[in-house]
Design an enzyme around this catalytic site. Structure first.
Site, PDB file in Angstrom:
ATOM      1  N   THR A 262       0.819  -1.219   0.000  1.00 15.92           N
ATOM      2  CA  THR A 262       0.000   0.000   0.000  1.00 15.92           C
ATOM      3  C   THR A 262       0.846   1.259   0.000  1.00 15.92           C
ATOM      4  OG1 THR A 262      -1.482   1.302   1.407  1.00 15.92           O
ATOM      5  CG2 THR A 262      -0.087  -0.269   2.534  1.00 15.92           C
TER       6      THR A 262
ATOM      7  N   TYR B 255      -1.608   0.246  10.537  1.00 13.66           N
ATOM      8  CA  TYR B 255      -1.834  -0.539   9.315  1.00 13.66           C
ATOM      9  C   TYR B 255      -0.624  -0.431   8.371  1.00 13.66           C
ATOM     10  CZ  TYR B 255      -3.505  -1.407   4.581  1.00 13.66           C
ATOM     11  OH  TYR B 255      -3.617  -1.842   3.288  1.00 13.66           O
TER      12      TYR B 255
END
Ligand code: UDP
Length: 332
Positions: free
Chosen positions: A120, A144
């Site tokens: 990501t 995250y």
């Protein structure tokens, strides 16, 4: 008849994973989904078998890999809510980092060496330079993002020993849905802009919060790099082909290079639906950088990947089509 190569897809019942399974099938692979269905949907698994279980269970994963004669692994299974990750660091590190370690242990046991990892742009945090190059210093600003970076480091270190070969794909803002309208974004807890803007347009009782209108951008709202999920899916097929001839580890940005603001997304939804999106001007959301967009050139050079359907209008059209025909929006 030659048997189609089998690819293990962890998290294949999820949003990006299910679109990749469809693309794999179209390209002549058999995708075997391995998913614990904690956030994924059984109905999204349409192009190959489903093995229900947890990626942290190395015995289970190794057994499934052997039984299906797996040639390579695509790893999507992860917890992915930025807000939730701050409150549940143990769960995020356990699922995301623990899951990757256990998966690689199973791969080594079975002699499977190729893995494509779903990473990501959250690993970049607040970048110093735009557009973001892969060489940008990775300083994630949430749990995250830190778990995803930890997995990247683990995979790169393992690849350096020659035990695995890996491509790590750093998605910018995944959005949109499959062109046939039979799979799409169906999160139980929806936090993403495109589906929320569509929901707001269709149900004025649920206006869209615009998180911050005073950013140093052209219209005051945050700018992001939205990528059609079908474009993302294509990159995984190209990454698999790339790993047939290339060792080591590589990381690639998957974005368009075009920043699109929150207001531009809202206008695209209004154009496609021919209605207004009711909005509430809300405070900034913690940890949102004003502008994030990719330099996508490296993926094009090495993988031959170019986003071809990621203009915001096409993304919104596909998401609207999915929203209208969505048969599994209710949580499983
Ligand atoms: N956003 C917003 N309202 C919402 C959800 C998102 O204004 O209800 C904004 C958010 O602040 C960000 C952009 O839309 O600037 C994209 O957010 P999203 O959560 O979709 O993806 P992120 O960029 O956080 O991964």
């Amino acid at each position: 008849m030659t048997k189609q190569p089998t690819v293990l897809v962890t998290g294949g019942a999820g949003y990006v994973g299910s679109h990749v399974c469809k693309a794999l099938h179209r390209s002549g692979f058999t995708p075997v989904t391995l998913d614990n269905l904690s956030t994924g949907h059984r109905q999204a698994v349409q192009w190959g078998p489903l093995e229900i279980g947890d990626v942290r269970d190395a015995d289970f994963v190794a057994e499934a890999m052997t039984r299906h004669k797996t040639a390579a692994v695509l790893h999507f299974a992860a917890l992915s809510l930025v807000g939730e990750s701050a409150a549940k660091p143990y769960e995020y590190y356990d699922n995301n980092v623990g899951g990757a370690i256990s998966l690689v242990a199973a791969m080594r046991r079975c002699g499977v060496s190729r893995i494509v990892f779903s990473s990501t742009c959250a690993i970049y945090g607040m970048p110093d330079r735009l557009p973001i190059e892969e060489t940008e210093f990775a300083r994630p600003i949430n749990v995250y993002g830190r778990t995803k970076l930890a997995v990247e480091n683990f995979l790169a270190d393992t690849a350096a020993t020659g035990a695995i070969r890996t491509v790590m794909l750093r998605y910018f803002n995944a959005a949109g849905a499959d062109g046939d309208g039979n799979i799409g974004e169906a999160h139980t807890t929806e936090t993403h802009l495109v589906p929320l803007a569509i929901q707001a347009a269709l149900d004025p009782r649920r206006p869209l919060n615009v998180f911050g209108s005073d950013y140093p951008t052209a219209d005051g709202t945050c700018e992001r790099d939205y990528v059609h999920v079908e474009d993302l899916a294509e990159a995984h097929i190209q990454a698999l082909a790339f790993l047939e001839t290339t060792g080591g580890s590589r990381a690639y940005n998957l974005g368009t290079g075009n920043p699109v603001s929150v207001r531009q997304v809202i206008r695209a939804v209004e154009r496609v639906l021919g209605t207004t999106v009711p909005v509430v001007e809300a405070p900034r959301r913690a940890g949102d950088p004003p502008r994030l967009f990719a330099a996508p050139g490296l993926a094009e050079r090495d993988l031959g990947w170019v986003a071809t359907r990621s203009d915001i209008e096409s993304i919104v059209e596909s998401a609207v089509r999915w929203h209208r025909s969505n048969v599994f929006s209710v949580a499983v």
